[in-house]
Design a protein around this motif. Structure first.
Motif, PDB file in Angstrom:
ATOM      1  N   UNK A 137      71.090 -11.012 -46.032  1.00  0.00           N
ATOM      2  CA  UNK A 137      69.846 -11.663 -46.461  1.00  0.00           C
ATOM      3  C   UNK A 137      69.025 -10.724 -47.341  1.00  0.00           C
ATOM      4  N   UNK A 138      69.069  -9.409 -47.013  1.00  0.00           N
ATOM      5  CA  UNK A 138      68.353  -8.421 -47.821  1.00  0.00           C
ATOM      6  C   UNK A 138      68.918  -8.360 -49.230  1.00  0.00           C
ATOM      7  N   UNK A 139      70.244  -8.435 -49.326  1.00  0.00           N
ATOM      8  CA  UNK A 139      70.898  -8.372 -50.636  1.00  0.00           C
ATOM      9  C   UNK A 139      70.528  -9.563 -51.507  1.00  0.00           C
ATOM     10  N   UNK A 140      70.277 -10.708 -50.865  1.00  0.00           N
ATOM     11  CA  UNK A 140      69.904 -11.897 -51.633  1.00  0.00           C
ATOM     12  C   UNK A 140      68.465 -11.816 -52.143  1.00  0.00           C
ATOM     13  N   UNK A 141      67.635 -11.028 -51.440  1.00  0.00           N
ATOM     14  CA  UNK A 141      66.236 -10.900 -51.845  1.00  0.00           C
ATOM     15  C   UNK A 141      66.044  -9.806 -52.891  1.00  0.00           C
ATOM     16  N   UNK A 142      66.910  -8.787 -52.837  1.00  0.00           N
ATOM     17  CA  UNK A 142      66.812  -7.682 -53.805  1.00  0.00           C
ATOM     18  C   UNK A 142      67.780  -7.940 -54.952  1.00  0.00           C
ATOM     19  N   UNK A 143      67.283  -7.883 -56.161  1.00  0.00           N
ATOM     20  CA  UNK A 143      68.131  -8.117 -57.328  1.00  0.00           C
ATOM     21  C   UNK A 143      69.089  -6.948 -57.534  1.00  0.00           C
ATOM     22  N   UNK A 144      70.389  -7.246 -57.523  1.00  0.00           N
ATOM     23  CA  UNK A 144      71.389  -6.201 -57.769  1.00  0.00           C
ATOM     24  C   UNK A 144      71.227  -5.611 -59.168  1.00  0.00           C
ATOM     25  N   UNK A 145      70.744  -6.456 -60.080  1.00  0.00           N
ATOM     26  CA  UNK A 145      70.556  -6.001 -61.458  1.00  0.00           C
ATOM     27  C   UNK A 145      69.498  -4.897 -61.515  1.00  0.00           C
ATOM     28  N   UNK A 146      68.398  -5.101 -60.767  1.00  0.00           N
ATOM     29  CA  UNK A 146      67.327  -4.102 -60.744  1.00  0.00           C
ATOM     30  C   UNK A 146      67.816  -2.807 -60.109  1.00  0.00           C
ATOM     31  N   UNK A 147      68.577  -2.936 -59.012  1.00  0.00           N
ATOM     32  CA  UNK A 147      69.116  -1.747 -58.336  1.00  0.00           C
ATOM     33  C   UNK A 147      70.051  -0.983 -59.267  1.00  0.00           C
ATOM     34  N   UNK A 148      70.937  -1.713 -59.963  1.00  0.00           N
ATOM     35  CA  UNK A 148      71.883  -1.074 -60.888  1.00  0.00           C
ATOM     36  C   UNK A 148      71.144  -0.405 -62.050  1.00  0.00           C
ATOM     37  N   UNK A 149      70.116  -1.071 -62.563  1.00  0.00           N
ATOM     38  CA  UNK A 149      69.319  -0.482 -63.638  1.00  0.00           C
ATOM     39  C   UNK A 149      68.618   0.793 -63.168  1.00  0.00           C
ATOM     40  N   UNK A 150      68.043   0.725 -61.962  1.00  0.00           N
ATOM     41  CA  UNK A 150      67.333   1.891 -61.411  1.00  0.00           C
ATOM     42  C   UNK A 150      68.271   3.066 -61.205  1.00  0.00           C
ATOM     43  N   UNK A 151      69.448   2.797 -60.619  1.00  0.00           N
ATOM     44  CA  UNK A 151      70.401   3.886 -60.387  1.00  0.00           C
ATOM     45  C   UNK A 151      70.932   4.435 -61.714  1.00  0.00           C
ATOM     46  N   UNK A 152      71.125   3.546 -62.702  1.00  0.00           N
ATOM     47  CA  UNK A 152      71.575   3.989 -64.023  1.00  0.00           C
ATOM     48  C   UNK A 152      70.576   4.922 -64.674  1.00  0.00           C
ATOM     49  N   UNK A 153      69.297   4.556 -64.619  1.00  0.00           N
ATOM     50  CA  UNK A 153      68.241   5.402 -65.181  1.00  0.00           C
ATOM     51  C   UNK A 153      68.163   6.722 -64.432  1.00  0.00           C
ATOM     52  N   UNK A 154      68.287   6.668 -63.091  1.00  0.00           N
ATOM     53  CA  UNK A 154      68.225   7.886 -62.279  1.00  0.00           C
ATOM     54  C   UNK A 154      69.354   8.845 -62.636  1.00  0.00           C
ATOM     55  N   UNK A 155      70.585   8.322 -62.764  1.00  0.00           N
ATOM     56  CA  UNK A 155      71.725   9.172 -63.122  1.00  0.00           C
ATOM     57  C   UNK A 155      71.518   9.810 -64.497  1.00  0.00           C
ATOM     58  N   UNK A 156      71.009   9.042 -65.442  1.00  0.00           N
ATOM     59  CA  UNK A 156      70.780   9.577 -66.790  1.00  0.00           C
ATOM     60  C   UNK A 156      69.706  10.664 -66.764  1.00  0.00           C
ATOM     61  N   UNK A 157      68.648  10.447 -65.959  1.00  0.00           N
ATOM     62  CA  UNK A 157      67.605  11.472 -65.812  1.00  0.00           C
ATOM     63  C   UNK A 157      68.206  12.752 -65.222  1.00  0.00           C
ATOM     64  N   UNK A 158      69.059  12.598 -64.188  1.00  0.00           N
ATOM     65  CA  UNK A 158      69.735  13.758 -63.611  1.00  0.00           C
ATOM     66  C   UNK A 158      70.582  14.465 -64.659  1.00  0.00           C
ATOM     67  N   UNK A 159      71.296  13.668 -65.473  1.00  0.00           N
ATOM     68  CA  UNK A 159      72.155  14.241 -66.521  1.00  0.00           C
ATOM     69  C   UNK A 159      71.372  15.013 -67.552  1.00  0.00           C
ATOM     70  N   UNK A 160      70.230  14.443 -67.982  1.00  0.00           N
ATOM     71  CA  UNK A 160      69.377  15.115 -68.981  1.00  0.00           C
ATOM     72  C   UNK A 160      68.782  16.393 -68.390  1.00  0.00           C
ATOM     73  N   UNK A 161      68.322  16.282 -67.117  1.00  0.00           N
ATOM     74  CA  UNK A 161      67.755  17.461 -66.463  1.00  0.00           C
ATOM     75  C   UNK A 161      68.799  18.572 -66.315  1.00  0.00           C
ATOM     76  N   UNK A 162      70.038  18.171 -65.977  1.00  0.00           N
ATOM     77  CA  UNK A 162      71.117  19.152 -65.846  1.00  0.00           C
ATOM     78  C   UNK A 162      71.457  19.776 -67.196  1.00  0.00           C
TER      79      UNK A 162
END
Length: 229
Positions: A197-222
């Motif tokens: 039920x939680x997965x249906x309320x949280x947009x997978x697209x938003x989660x994927x976008x957030x994790x994508x941005x986070x990984x890129x930030x980590x990459x730039x910082x590294x």
């Protein structure tokens, strides 16, 4: 040392939470919890994820001793940038329920192969089965072992496992382990208690976008950070 532990901890915590929500093992825990006692599923899934986090951090910690520090740093940078782009690609090109449907299909196929799941047992027969079980099975429920194995092998080679290895190679491994375990301790109970039920309320697209941005930030910082001697 204290600061490096905190940095590894915060990075690992953020990465784990964003990587695990909506992940295949997240849905597996949710579906298993609908079919079996939640405490057993939670113990099995969380145990597998903690073991995987520790093993991944150990591999990441050992990597600079096997390959030069300079190369592990560059590989980690490329890994984060690559995972960031991969997550952004997933966000724009995959359906919202595709992961959930895939996991349900796999688990249903597993049930059919094993001849289905029985819901009613004769007490005497059940007692005899318990007595004839192998030593380990008497202490560890088959359901717990099933949850552990599904989660462990589902996570093996996954994006989050490789990212943990890369993070531990570039950050303090203790901080990475502590942050990863806390992240798993937050995500796994959420999956077991109401993951579907939680997965249906949280947009997978938003989660994927957030994790994508986070990984890129980590990459730039590294990329911008200087190597410690």
């Amino acid at each position: 040392m204290g600061l490096s532990v905190v940095q590894g901890f915060t990075k690992s915590l953020a990465m784990t939470v964003l990587s695990e929500i909506g992940d295949k093992t997240f849905f597996a825990a949710a579906i298993l919890a609908m079919r079996h006692p939640r405490r057993l599923v939670l113990s099995g899934c969380l145990g597998a994820l903690i073991v995987m986090t520790i093993l991944s951090a150990l591999v990441g910690w050992a990597a600079p001793n096997l390959i030069s520090r300079k190369w592990t740093h560059h590989i980690t940078t490329l890994l984060f940038l690559g995972f960031g782009l991969w997550s952004l690609w997933d966000a724009f090109n995959e359906g919202e329920t595709e992961e959930l449907a895939e996991v349900e299909k796999e688990l249903n196929a597993d049930v059919k192969v094993n001849g289905g799941e029985t819901t009613k047992y004769d007490k005497d027969t059940d007692e005899l089965k318990k007595q004839s079980r192998p030593f380990l099975s008497q202490f560890f429920s088959p359901i717990l072992l099933k949850a552990f194995s599904i989660t462990f092998f589902g996570e093996w080679g996954d994006k989050s496992q490789l990212a943990t290895i890369g993070l531990a190679a570039d950050e303090n491994p203790l901080g990475v382990v502590l942050g990863g375990i806390l992240g798993q301790a937050l995500c796994t109970p959420a999956a077991v208690l109401g993951g579907k039920s939680l997965a249906k309320q949280i947009s997978e697209k938003i989660v994927a976008l957030s994790s994508g941005v986070l990984f890129i930030v980590f990459g730039i910082q590294s990329f911008l950070s200087t190597l410690e001697p």
